[in-house]
Design a protein around this motif. Structure first.
Motif, PDB file in Angstrom:
ATOM      1  N   ASN A  34      65.400  11.746  66.106  1.00  0.00           N
ATOM      2  CA  ASN A  34      65.626  10.318  66.316  1.00  0.00           C
ATOM      3  C   ASN A  34      64.540   9.446  65.687  1.00  0.00           C
ATOM      4  N   GLY A  35      63.468  10.062  65.167  1.00  0.00           N
ATOM      5  CA  GLY A  35      62.410   9.340  64.470  1.00  0.00           C
ATOM      6  C   GLY A  35      61.374   8.683  65.358  1.00  0.00           C
ATOM      7  N   MET A  36      61.566   8.746  66.658  1.00  0.00           N
ATOM      8  CA  MET A  36      60.599   8.133  67.570  1.00  0.00           C
ATOM      9  C   MET A  36      59.362   9.011  67.701  1.00  0.00           C
ATOM     10  N   ARG A  37      58.216   8.370  67.833  1.00  0.00           N
ATOM     11  CA  ARG A  37      56.960   9.102  67.977  1.00  0.00           C
ATOM     12  C   ARG A  37      56.831   9.648  69.401  1.00  0.00           C
ATOM     13  N   HIS A  38      56.420  10.917  69.469  1.00  0.00           N
ATOM     14  CA  HIS A  38      56.123  11.541  70.760  1.00  0.00           C
ATOM     15  C   HIS A  38      54.709  12.113  70.679  1.00  0.00           C
ATOM     16  N   TYR A  39      53.938  11.832  71.714  1.00  0.00           N
ATOM     17  CA  TYR A  39      52.544  12.245  71.741  1.00  0.00           C
ATOM     18  C   TYR A  39      52.343  13.344  72.778  1.00  0.00           C
ATOM     19  N   SER A  40      51.765  14.441  72.332  1.00  0.00           N
ATOM     20  CA  SER A  40      51.482  15.570  73.219  1.00  0.00           C
ATOM     21  C   SER A  40      50.222  15.282  74.032  1.00  0.00           C
ATOM     22  N   LYS A  41      49.926  16.162  74.965  1.00  0.00           N
ATOM     23  CA  LYS A  41      48.690  16.029  75.746  1.00  0.00           C
ATOM     24  C   LYS A  41      47.468  16.096  74.824  1.00  0.00           C
ATOM     25  N   ARG A  42      47.571  16.877  73.780  1.00  0.00           N
ATOM     26  CA  ARG A  42      46.485  16.995  72.805  1.00  0.00           C
ATOM     27  C   ARG A  42      46.221  15.659  72.112  1.00  0.00           C
ATOM     28  N   GLU A  43      47.302  14.977  71.718  1.00  0.00           N
ATOM     29  CA  GLU A  43      47.164  13.676  71.063  1.00  0.00           C
ATOM     30  C   GLU A  43      46.637  12.636  72.063  1.00  0.00           C
ATOM     31  N   GLU A  44      47.070  12.764  73.297  1.00  0.00           N
ATOM     32  CA  GLU A  44      46.567  11.859  74.334  1.00  0.00           C
ATOM     33  C   GLU A  44      45.070  12.083  74.546  1.00  0.00           C
ATOM     34  N   ALA A  45      44.639  13.332  74.498  1.00  0.00           N
ATOM     35  CA  ALA A  45      43.209  13.628  74.626  1.00  0.00           C
ATOM     36  C   ALA A  45      42.437  12.990  73.473  1.00  0.00           C
ATOM     37  N   LYS A  46      43.023  12.983  72.280  1.00  0.00           N
ATOM     38  CA  LYS A  46      42.386  12.332  71.134  1.00  0.00           C
ATOM     39  C   LYS A  46      42.247  10.835  71.380  1.00  0.00           C
ATOM     40  N   ILE A  47      43.254  10.224  71.983  1.00  0.00           N
ATOM     41  CA  ILE A  47      43.187   8.794  72.296  1.00  0.00           C
ATOM     42  C   ILE A  47      42.013   8.531  73.234  1.00  0.00           C
ATOM     43  N   LYS A  48      41.847   9.391  74.221  1.00  0.00           N
ATOM     44  CA  LYS A  48      40.727   9.239  75.156  1.00  0.00           C
ATOM     45  C   LYS A  48      39.395   9.344  74.419  1.00  0.00           C
ATOM     46  N   LEU A  49      39.308  10.283  73.464  1.00  0.00           N
ATOM     47  CA  LEU A  49      38.077  10.433  72.681  1.00  0.00           C
ATOM     48  C   LEU A  49      37.837   9.203  71.802  1.00  0.00           C
ATOM     49  N   ILE A  50      38.891   8.673  71.231  1.00  0.00           N
ATOM     50  CA  ILE A  50      38.770   7.467  70.401  1.00  0.00           C
ATOM     51  C   ILE A  50      38.220   6.318  71.247  1.00  0.00           C
ATOM     52  N   LEU A  51      38.794   6.125  72.414  1.00  0.00           N
ATOM     53  CA  LEU A  51      38.359   5.032  73.284  1.00  0.00           C
ATOM     54  C   LEU A  51      36.911   5.212  73.735  1.00  0.00           C
ATOM     55  N   VAL A  67      36.674  13.897  66.096  1.00  0.00           N
ATOM     56  CA  VAL A  67      37.949  14.320  66.681  1.00  0.00           C
ATOM     57  C   VAL A  67      38.591  15.419  65.839  1.00  0.00           C
ATOM     58  N   LEU A  68      38.601  15.235  64.525  1.00  0.00           N
ATOM     59  CA  LEU A  68      39.300  16.192  63.663  1.00  0.00           C
ATOM     60  C   LEU A  68      38.535  17.493  63.452  1.00  0.00           C
ATOM     61  N   LEU A  69      37.249  17.495  63.728  1.00  0.00           N
ATOM     62  CA  LEU A  69      36.482  18.742  63.593  1.00  0.00           C
ATOM     63  C   LEU A  69      37.017  19.829  64.514  1.00  0.00           C
ATOM     64  N   PHE A  70      37.541  19.432  65.664  1.00  0.00           N
ATOM     65  CA  PHE A  70      38.076  20.432  66.583  1.00  0.00           C
ATOM     66  C   PHE A  70      39.285  21.135  65.972  1.00  0.00           C
ATOM     67  N   ASP A  71      40.072  20.410  65.162  1.00  0.00           N
ATOM     68  CA  ASP A  71      41.223  21.033  64.498  1.00  0.00           C
ATOM     69  C   ASP A  71      40.771  22.085  63.482  1.00  0.00           C
ATOM     70  N   LEU A  72      39.593  21.873  62.891  1.00  0.00           N
ATOM     71  CA  LEU A  72      39.080  22.801  61.883  1.00  0.00           C
ATOM     72  C   LEU A  72      38.356  23.994  62.504  1.00  0.00           C
ATOM     73  N   ASP A  73      37.759  23.780  63.668  1.00  0.00           N
ATOM     74  CA  ASP A  73      36.984  24.832  64.341  1.00  0.00           C
ATOM     75  C   ASP A  73      37.363  24.831  65.813  1.00  0.00           C
ATOM     76  N   ARG A  74      38.284  25.705  66.183  1.00  0.00           N
ATOM     77  CA  ARG A  74      38.819  25.723  67.545  1.00  0.00           C
ATOM     78  C   ARG A  74      37.782  26.119  68.597  1.00  0.00           C
ATOM     79  N   THR A  75      36.620  26.625  68.182  1.00  0.00           N
ATOM     80  CA  THR A  75      35.584  26.953  69.160  1.00  0.00           C
ATOM     81  C   THR A  75      34.941  25.686  69.705  1.00  0.00           C
TER      82      THR A  75
END
Length: 127
Positions: A34-51, A67-75
């Motif tokens: 349907n093209g609508m954006r859906h945000y996972s808990k992970r994306e919501e956590a990123k919003i919290k980090l941004i704020l 924020v994006l470093l976690f995507d590159l290094d899951r540790t």
């Protein structure tokens, strides 16, 4: 999963702001058929980090990197290392601002005292 509208209300952000965070590559909502954006808990956590990052005065580029470093290094090691470096830099900036404000306050006190003395002299002359 939450919609863009739900997140904008919950975090008091405009939908335009959330779309901008997607544009610059920080958020990656899913888009079903349907093209609508859906945000996972992970994306919501990123919003919290941004704020949190914005609250502490970090630039959007700094926030994005952290924020994006976690995507590159899951540790989380690289993310924490980078966050520490940025945090230490921010502490130095805050200390410098505090010192600058202290100096401004001292100068304003001196000027106020000088004006008080001048006013007292003028009032004596006028009597």
């Amino acid at each position: 999963m939450k919609s863009i509208k739900e997140l904008s209300i919950e975090y008091q952000l405009s939908t335009r702001t959330l779309r901008y965070y997607e544009e610059v590559g920080i958020l990656k909502p899913t888009r079903p058929a349907n093209g609508m954006r859906h945000y996972s808990k992970r994306e919501e956590a990123k919003i919290k980090l941004i704020l949190r990052g914005k609250k502490y005065g970090f630039s959007l580029e700094e926030i994005k990197e952290m924020v994006l470093l976690f995507d590159l290094d899951r540790t989380g090691v690289k993310q924490l290392q980078r966050t520490i470096v940025y945090g230490e830099q921010k502490i130095v900036e805050i200390d410098e601002k505090i010192q600058e404000l202290y100096e401004i306050r001292e100068e304003m006190d001196r000027i106020a005292n000088m004006f008080r003395q001048k006013l007292a002299q003028l009032m004596e002359v006028g009597e």
